[in-house]
Scaffold this motif. Structure first.
Motif, short mmCIF file in Angstrom:
data_model
loop_
_atom_site.label_atom_id
_atom_site.label_comp_id
_atom_site.label_asym_id
_atom_site.label_seq_id
_atom_site.Cartn_x
_atom_site.Cartn_y
_atom_site.Cartn_z
N ARG A 156 10.06 1.02 -8.39
CA ARG A 156 9.42 2.28 -7.99
C ARG A 156 10.47 3.36 -7.70
NH1 ARG A 156 6.64 5.18 -9.37
NH2 ARG A 156 5.14 6.46 -8.26
N ILE A 157 11.58 2.94 -7.11
CA ILE A 157 12.65 3.90 -6.84
C ILE A 157 13.17 4.50 -8.15
CG2 ILE A 157 15.05 4.06 -6.05
CD1 ILE A 157 14.30 2.08 -3.83
N PHE A 158 13.36 3.65 -9.14
CA PHE A 158 13.86 4.15 -10.42
C PHE A 158 12.84 5.08 -11.08
CE2 PHE A 158 16.70 0.15 -10.91
CZ PHE A 158 17.70 0.79 -10.18
N GLN A 159 11.55 4.81 -10.87
CA GLN A 159 10.51 5.71 -11.40
C GLN A 159 10.54 7.06 -10.71
OE1 GLN A 159 6.77 3.63 -11.08
NE2 GLN A 159 7.44 1.91 -12.37
N LEU A 173 7.70 7.00 0.70
CA LEU A 173 8.99 6.34 0.46
C LEU A 173 9.85 6.36 1.72
CD1 LEU A 173 10.83 4.92 -1.50
CD2 LEU A 173 11.61 7.15 -2.34
N ALA A 174 9.79 7.45 2.48
CA ALA A 174 10.54 7.52 3.74
C ALA A 174 10.06 6.46 4.72
CB ALA A 174 10.41 8.91 4.35
N SER A 175 8.75 6.18 4.71
CA SER A 175 8.21 5.14 5.59
C SER A 175 8.76 3.78 5.22
CB SER A 175 6.68 5.13 5.49
OG SER A 175 6.13 6.37 5.92
N ILE A 176 8.82 3.50 3.91
CA ILE A 176 9.40 2.23 3.46
C ILE A 176 10.87 2.15 3.85
CG2 ILE A 176 9.96 0.85 1.42
CD1 ILE A 176 7.47 2.07 0.08
N ASN A 177 11.57 3.28 3.72
CA ASN A 177 12.99 3.30 4.07
C ASN A 177 13.24 2.92 5.53
OD1 ASN A 177 13.66 4.08 1.50
ND2 ASN A 177 13.95 6.24 1.98
N SER A 178 12.25 3.18 6.38
CA SER A 178 12.40 2.85 7.80
C SER A 178 12.62 1.36 8.02
CB SER A 178 11.17 3.30 8.59
OG SER A 178 10.97 4.70 8.50
N PHE A 179 12.09 0.55 7.10
CA PHE A 179 12.12 -0.90 7.29
C PHE A 179 13.22 -1.60 6.50
CE2 PHE A 179 7.68 0.51 7.82
CZ PHE A 179 7.47 0.11 9.13
N ILE A 180 13.84 -0.91 5.55
CA ILE A 180 14.85 -1.57 4.72
C ILE A 180 16.02 -2.11 5.55
CG2 ILE A 180 16.52 -1.24 2.85
CD1 ILE A 180 14.57 0.68 1.53
N PRO A 181 16.58 -1.33 6.50
CA PRO A 181 17.73 -1.87 7.25
C PRO A 181 17.42 -3.14 8.01
CG PRO A 181 17.55 0.51 7.54
CD PRO A 181 16.29 0.07 6.86
N ASP A 208 11.86 -6.26 -5.71
CA ASP A 208 11.83 -5.93 -7.14
C ASP A 208 10.86 -4.78 -7.41
OD1 ASP A 208 13.72 -7.85 -7.74
OD2 ASP A 208 12.22 -9.41 -8.12
N ASP A 209 9.69 -4.84 -6.79
CA ASP A 209 8.72 -3.75 -6.95
C ASP A 209 9.27 -2.45 -6.38
OD1 ASP A 209 6.95 -5.50 -8.15
OD2 ASP A 209 5.87 -5.93 -6.27
N LEU A 210 9.94 -2.55 -5.24
CA LEU A 210 10.50 -1.35 -4.60
C LEU A 210 11.57 -0.73 -5.49
CD1 LEU A 210 11.02 0.60 -2.27
CD2 LEU A 210 12.44 -1.15 -1.19
N LYS A 212 0.83 -1.21 0.00
CA LYS A 212 0.00 0.00 0.00
C LYS A 212 0.86 1.26 0.00
CE LYS A 212 -4.18 -1.92 2.11
NZ LYS A 212 -5.08 -1.56 0.96
N LEU A 213 1.98 1.23 0.75
CA LEU A 213 2.89 2.37 0.75
C LEU A 213 3.52 2.57 -0.62
CD1 LEU A 213 4.60 1.88 4.24
CD2 LEU A 213 3.15 3.80 3.56
N LEU A 214 3.86 1.48 -1.29
CA LEU A 214 4.40 1.59 -2.64
C LEU A 214 3.39 2.25 -3.56
CD1 LEU A 214 6.22 -1.85 -3.09
CD2 LEU A 214 7.27 0.42 -3.17
N ASN A 215 2.12 1.91 -3.39
CA ASN A 215 1.07 2.53 -4.20
C ASN A 215 0.93 4.02 -3.88
OD1 ASN A 215 -1.12 2.32 -6.11
ND2 ASN A 215 -2.51 2.56 -4.37
N ILE A 216 1.09 4.37 -2.60
CA ILE A 216 0.95 5.77 -2.20
C ILE A 216 2.08 6.62 -2.75
CG2 ILE A 216 0.88 7.33 -0.19
CD1 ILE A 216 -0.49 5.08 1.37
N THR A 217 3.23 6.01 -3.08
CA THR A 217 4.32 6.80 -3.67
C THR A 217 3.95 7.35 -5.05
OG1 THR A 217 5.33 4.81 -4.63
CG2 THR A 217 6.12 5.50 -2.46
#
Length: 992
Positions: free
Chosen positions: A232-235, A208-216, A227-229, A191-196
Motif C-alpha cells: 500500500r505504501i508503494f501504491q 496512513l499516519a494512524s498506521i504509522n503510530s503503531f509501526i515503532p 506485506d500488505d502495508l 480497515k485503516l489500510l482500506n481507508i488509505t
C-alpha cells in the motif's frame, strides 16, 4: 428524560468562556479563569460544556459574531477536555453519555477547528475510560471514515478520521491489549489500510499516519500486515497529495527500524524516490521527511552497506539541501549581527538542566551505569559539545542555531547530519564525492554557498579524517581566514568547523606545525568569542570548549591568554552566552587541573566568576551551570580555593535548605509548584568538590559552622524521591567519610539505616533503572568509605548490609560497576568486622573473587582484599570451592604493594596459609596441581596477565607469592602433622 441547561448559568458560562480566550482585557481574562475553576465543582459542568461545544440554540439569542461563536465553542472544548482529564471518575454515567453523543455529533461540524477539538475530547475519553468504556466508538469512527453507508459527508469523514488518528496516537498501548481474546488493533489495521484508498486526500493521509503510530511498537497486528502495508505504501508513493507522500516517507523511515529486511530489496528504487521527494522545493516539510530516510538508513547496519553504490546520487542532494533557501537568506540578511551589546530577553535564554554526573567509582572507571565515565571517587562528570552524541551525530547547539527560527529541526540540519552519518560509515568514498562541491563553493562569492561548503567540511570531519588530512595544511589557514568573513553566519559555521578539526591540530607533534596551525586556530576561535555578533560568540565558545576537550593537557601552556580572554567574556557576555562560557571554564579546569592554581591565573579568573556569582539570584537557572563550573574550578585549584570557599559553601547550604523547604511545602499544598531539583543536584556536587579540594581541617570547619546543620540537610537529600538528587547525596556522603569523618561519625547512627535502605534492589523503579543503579553504585561506594573509617563501629549494621550487598553481587541484571563497588564495600567491611562475615564466606567467596579480579589496583581494592583475607582466616574451609580463583587473585595482588605495605600484604597471605591444617593442605595441593599442569613459569605468566601499575620500581613476582604461600602451607601442614604424631612442634615458619 433529555438533559436541558438552565439559561442563566448557561449565559454566564458562555461569557466566561469568551473572556478566557480573549487577550484584549487581562483583568476579564483572569476573572473568567477563576470563575471557570469554580464552575468545575458543579456536577453538570461537563453537560454545559458539551452543550456549548455542540452549538446549542443559546447562540441564537446572544447575538455573538461568528468568530466569537467559534471562540466560545473552542474554549468549551478545551475546558471539557481538561475536566475529563482531571475529574473523569467524578463524572456521572449519564453525563458521560451526553458528552459522548455531543462529541460524535461535532465530528460532522462544518468548521474544521471544531471537528478537531471534538476529536481531542474523544481521545481523552478513551484514555481515561479505555476501550471498554466506550466500545461502540472505534467501529463507529472506522465506519464513518470509510463511508460505509455511502452517504457520509466529506466533513464527517475527515472529522471521524481526525478523531481516529488522535486515538491511535494517544492510546497505542490501550489499542494493542487483549480484550476477551481480541485486540482492537488487529481489527483496525486492515480497515485503516482500506481507508488509505479513500477519495479524500486528508482521510488517506490520516489513515496512513494512524498506521504509522503503531509501526515503532512492532506489534503483532503490524507484523501480520507488513506485506500488505508495504504494498500500500508503494501504491501511495506517487499520490498527488503532498501530505500523503509525507506519511509515505515516515512509514519508510519507521519500517527501516523495525523491519529492514523488507526495505533492503527495494533500496535502488527507494534511493530515486527519496531523492525526488527531497528535491520538492514547494514543500519543505516533505523534503525534510524524505531527508530523514537517509539519516535513519545510515544508522541501520543491515541496510546502510547497500547504499554504497548510490553515494554519487545521494551525497550531491544532501550537499544542495545544506544551502540556505531564499526565505532564510532574506531573513538572515535582515538580521542585526552587530548585537553583542544588546541585553538578552528572558525568552532568549533556553531552559538549562543540570548535567547527569557519572557514578562514583573507586575502581576501573566502568561507565555501564548511565553512560558517563568517572574514574576515581573524586571525578566529576563532564560533557562537551560532542561527548554525549552518538557516532556520526552532529551537535545541534551552537552549530545550526542561528536565531530562534533556526532552532527547529529542518532540512538543512537533517541533511548535514545525514552527511555526517554517511561519512562515518563510508569514509573516503563520501569525501571523494564531496570534494568537487567543496572546490566549487568554498570560495564562492555568494555567502550561502560558501557557508554550506564550510558546513560540509565540518560534517565529514570525523568520518573522513584520513581522506581530509592531506588537504588540511591548505584548508585550515583558509578556514581561519573565514573567521573574519563579513557574514556572521559564515563566521559562525567556521568556528564550529574548526572545532571539529581541533583534534588534528592539537595532536601535531612538530613544534613548527603546531605554531602554524594549532596556535592560529586557537587564537582565531578565542578572538571570535568576543565577536560583535552574539550568535558567533556562542558558536566560538562552543568550538573552544571542543578544542579544550581534544587538546587536554596540551593546552596547559596557553592558560594565560585563555584565562585573559575568558575574563573579557565575563565582562561582556549577556545572559544567554554565559552558559557556554561556564562550559569553557570548567572544561579548561578539568583538563589542566592544578596548572590553573597559579596565583596570576587565580587573581584574574576568580574575581570575574565571583562578580557574576554575586549577580545571579538563587532561583535563576543560570545557577546550574555556574555551580557546575565552580565544582571543576574548586577541584583544579585544590587548597588555593580556600579564600573563596566560605561564602560559596554557605550559599550552597542556603539553596539546598530553601529547595527542600519549597518541596515540603509543595507536597503539603497541591496549589504550589514543585521546585526544580537541579538546584539540589548542582549544590550537592559543588559541596563535594569543595570538601575534597580543601585541607581536612578547612572542610571540617565549613561543615561544623553550617546553618542549618550540614548532615541534617544531607539526610533529607538522601531520602529525596529524585534519583539524581540521591546520586549526588551519596557521592557527598562518601566524600565526607573520606575527608571529614570526624564530623560525620556522630550522625552515622541515623544515616546508615537510610544508606542500607538505598542498597535494596527492590527500591528500583522499572522505568528508571539506569539512574537507579547510579544511586546504588554511589551508595555502595560511600558504604565502603564509611566502613574503612568507622571500623568496629559498623558491627551493628554488618548483617543487614551483607544481606543487601549479597543480592547485588553476581546479579546478572546489575551493571558491572555496581557489582565492583559492592564487593569493594563488602571487603572493606571485612577489615574490622570479619567475625560477622566469616560464616557467610561460602556464599560470597567465589563471586567476590571473580568480580574483584579485573578491578584496577587502588587503595580501595587493597583494603577490600585485606578484609577478605581476614574473613578467610576465620573460616578457611569455606574456600574449598574457589581455591583456584583465590590463588589467581592472590598472585595478581603481588602488584599492589604500592597501595598497602608489603608487610601487611604478605602477612595477610601468610596468615591465611597458616589458618588451619585442612585449608593449607587443600591450597598446597591446588598449587602443586596448577604447577604440574602449567609449569611454574607458565603459571607465573598466566597469573601476571593483569595490567601493571605505572611504576618503575620492582614489585614482587606472582611466583614470589606462590612460593611464600606454598612454604607457609608446608610449614603449617608439617607443624600439625608432627603434633598429631606426638612429636614436639618444630614451629616451621617463614619470617614476615
Amino acid at each position: 428524560m433529555a438533559w436541558h441547561p438552565d439559561q442563566g448559568p448557561l449565559k454566564e458560562l458562555v461569557g466566561y468562556l469568551k473572556d478566557a480566550l480573549s487577550g484584549h482585557d487581562q483583568n476579564a481574562q483572569k476573572h473568567a479563569t477563576i470563575m471557570l475553576g469554580h464552575a468545575k465543582t458543579s456536577p453538570d459542568v461537563t453537560n454545559y460544556l458539551a452543550y456549548i461545544l455542540s452549538d446549542g440554540p443559546i447562540f441564537e439569542s446572544l447575538g455573538l459574531a461568528p468568530q466569537d461563536v467559534i471562540l466560545v465553542r473552542s474554549s468549551a472544548a478545551i475546558n471539557l477536555k481538561n475536566t475529563i482529564k482531571s475529574s473523569y471518575r467524578m463524572v456521572s454515567g449519564s453525563s458521560l453519555t451526553y458528552v459522548k453523543t455531543s462529541a460524535l455529533a461535532c465530528l460532522q461540524d462544518s468548521n474544521a477547528q471544531i471537528r478537531n477539538f471534538a476529536g481531542s475530547v474523544i481521545t481523552e475519553l478513551i484514555q481515561k475510560g479505555g476501550v471498554l468504556g466506550w466500545p461502540e466508538l472505534l467501529p463507529e469512527l472506522l465506519s464513518l471514515a470509510n463511508n460505509e453507508n455511502g452517504n457520509t459527508s466529506v466533513e464527517t469523514q475527515e472529522g471521524a478520521m481526525g478523531a481516529l488518528f488522535k486515538v491511535c496516537e494517544d492510546s497505542k498501548k490501550i489499542l494493542d491489549r487483549d480484550y476477551h481474546g481480541q485486540r482492537p488493533l488487529a481489527v483496525m489495521i486492515p480497515k485503516l489500510l482500506n481507508i488509505t484508498s479513500s477519495q479524500i486526500p486528508q482521510v488517506r493521509s490520516l489513515a496512513l499516519a494512524s498506521i504509522n503510530s503503531f509501526i515503532p511498537q512492532g506489534s503483532q497486528a503490524i507484523t501480520a500486515s507488513l506485506d500488505d502495508l508495504l504494498a500500500r505504501i508503494f501504491q501511495l508513493a506517487h499520490d498527488p497529495s503532498n501530505a500523503v507522500r509525507r506519511n509515505v516517507c515516515r512509514s519508510l523511515v519507521q519500517l527501516v527500524d523495525v523491519s529492514p529486511e523488507k526495505i533492503q530489496p527495494h533500496v535502488g528504487g527507494l534511493v530515486d524516490y527519496i531523492i525526488q521527494q527531497q528535491q520538492n522545493v514547494s514543500d519543505p516539510e516533505l523534503a525534510l521527511e524524505a531527508a530523514e530516510f537517509w539519516l535513519c538508513v545510515g544508522e541501520n547496519e543491515y541496510i546502510c552497506p547497500a547504499l554504497g553504490p548510490y553515494l554519487g546520487k545521494i551525497v550531491p542532494v544532501l550537499l544542495e539541501s545544506m544551502v540556505y533557501d531564499e526565505d532564510d537568506i532574506i531573513r538572515l540578511e535582515g538580521y542585526a549581527d552587530d548585537n553583542a551589546e544588546q541585553e538578552d530577553r528572558a525568552e532568549d535564554v533556553k531552559p538549562h538542566f543540570a548535567k547527569a554526573k557519572g557514578p562514583r567509582l573507586a575502581i576501573n572507571g566502568h561507565n555501564d551505569v548511565n553512560g558517563n565515565s568517572a574514574i576515581g571517587s573524586d571525578t566529576f562528570g563532564v560533557s562537551d559539545g560532542d561527548e554525549n552524541l552518538s557516532e556520526g551525530e552532529i551537535e545541534e547547539s551552537g552549530v545550526y542555531s542561528e536565531g530562534d527560527s533556526e532552532e527547529r529541526w529542518n532540512l538543512r540540519k537533517c541533511s548535514a547530519a545525514a552527511l555526517d552519518v554517511f561519512a562515518s560509515n563510508f569514509h573516503e568514498p563520501v569525501f571523494t564525492v564531496t570534494l568537487p562541491y567543496l572546490k566549487d563553493n568554498l570560495r564562492h562569492q555568494d555567502w550561502p554557498r560558501r557557508e554550506a561548503a564550510v558546513l560540509a567540511i565540518g560534517a565529514v570531519a570525523d568520518g573522513c579524517m584520513d581522506a581530509v588530512t592531506p588537504h588540511l595544511p591548505d584548508l585550515i589557514p583558509y578556514l581561519i581566514s573565514l573567521l573574519d568573513d563579513q557574514e556572521a553566519v559564515v563566521r559562525l559555521i567556521t568556528c564550529w568547523a574548526l572545532g571539529r578539526y581541533s583534534a588534528w591540530a592539537s595532536n601535531l607533534e612538530n613544534t613548527a606545525e603546531k605554531k602554524k596551525y594549532f596556535e592560529p586556530m586557537m587564537e582565531g576561535i578565542l578572538s571570535k568569542m568576543l565577536d560583535k555578533s552574539k550568535r558567533v560568540q556562542e558558536s566560538a565558545a562552543s568550538a573552544f570548549a571542543n578544542l579544550e576537550e581534544k587538546a587536554t593537557k596540551k593546552i596547559t601552556p596557553y592558560c594565560g591568554p585563555i584565562i585573559y580572554q575568558f575574563v573579557q567574556c565575563f565582562g561582556q557576555y549577556k545572559d544567554r552566552n554565559m552558559f557556554i562560557l561556564y562550559d569553557c571554564v570548567q572544561t579548561l579546569a578539568e583538563h589542566v587541573g592544578p596548572a590553573l592554581a597559579r596565583q596570576d591565573l587565580i587573581d584574574a579568573l576568580m574575581p570575574a566568576i565571583i562578580q557574576r556569582w554575586s549577580k545571579v539570584s538563587d532561583g535563576s537557572q543560570e545557577m546550574f551551570p555556574l555551580l557546575e563550573c565552580l565544582s571543576y574550578v574548586a577541584a583544579a585549584l585544590g587548597h588555593e580555593f580556600a579564600p573563596f570557599a566560605v561564602p560559596i559553601f554557605t550559599r550552597c547550604i542556603r539553596i539546598i535548605h530553601q529547595t527542600l523547604k519549597e518541596y515540603v511545602d509543595a507536597v503539603n499544598n497541591d496549589a504550589l509548584d514543585q521546585p526544580n531539583k537541579d538546584f539540589l543536584v548542582t549544590s550537592l556536587d559543588l559541596l563535594s568538590a569543595i570538601i575534597q579540594a580543601l585541607r581536612p581541617e578547612q572542610s571540617s570547619q565549613l561543615v561544623i559552622t553550617s546553618q542549618p546543620q550540614f548532615f541534617d540537610l544531607l539526610h533529607f537529600c538522601m531520602e529525596d524521591p529524585s534519583n539524581d538528587v540521591r546520586q549526588s547525596s551519596y557521592a557527598l556522603l562518601g566524600d565526607c567519610a573520606v575527608n571529614v569523618f570526624g564530623q560525620l561519625e556522630p550522625f552515622l547512627s541515623s544515616l546508615i539505616p537510610t544508606l542500607m535502605q538505598q542498597l535494596d534492589l527492590e527500591t528500583l523503579q522499572n522505568d528508571d533503572f539506569d539512574t537507579g543503579f547510579s544511586v546504588i553504585n554511589n551508595a555502595c561506594w560511600s558504604c565502603g568509605e564509611i566502613a574503612i573509617n568507622h571500623k568496629e563501629g559498623m558491627l551493628p549494621y554488618v548483617e543487614r548490609l551483607y544481606e543487601r550487598l549479597a543480592r547485588i553481587i553476581g546479579n546478572p541484571k546489575v551493571p558491572t560497576s555496581v557489582n565492583e563497588n559492592a564487593v569493594i564495600a563488602l571487603g572493606r567491611l571485612g577489615v574490622d568486622c570479619s567475625q560477622i562475615l566469616a560464616p557467610r564466606l561460602g556464599e560470597f567467596g567465589k563471586p567476590f573473587l571473580q568480580i574483584i579480579e579485573p578491578v584496577e589496583y587502588t587503595d580501595e581494592k587493597a583494603h577490600a582484599f585485606l578484609g577478605f583475607n581476614r574473613i578467610v582466616e576465620r573460616n578457611p574451609r569455606a574456600m574449598e570451592t574457589c581455591l583456584i580463583e583465590y590463588f589467581q587473585a592472590s598472585a595478581a595482588y603481588a602488584r599492589c604493594a604500592k597501595f598497602i605495605s608489603s608487610t601487611d600484604l604478605f602477612t595477610s597471605f601468610q596468615r591465611v596459609g597458616q589458618s588451619d591444617a585442612t585449608f593449607p593442605l587443600l591450597l598446597l595441593l591446588t598449587f602443586l596441581h596448577a604447577i604440574e599442569s602449567h609449569g611454574l613459569q607458565n603459571l607465573d605468566t598466566k597469573l601476571r596477565s593483569v595490567r601493571k601499575p605505572a611504576t618503575t620500581s620492582r614489585l614482587p613476582k606472582a611466583s614470589d607469592i606462590i612460593w611464600i604461600m606454598t612454604i607457609s602451607c608446608i610449614s603449617t601442614v608439617l607443624n600439625y602433622s608432627m603434633s598429631a604424631c606426638g612429636i614436639v612442634k618444630a614451629n616451621v615458619c617463614i619470617p614476615g
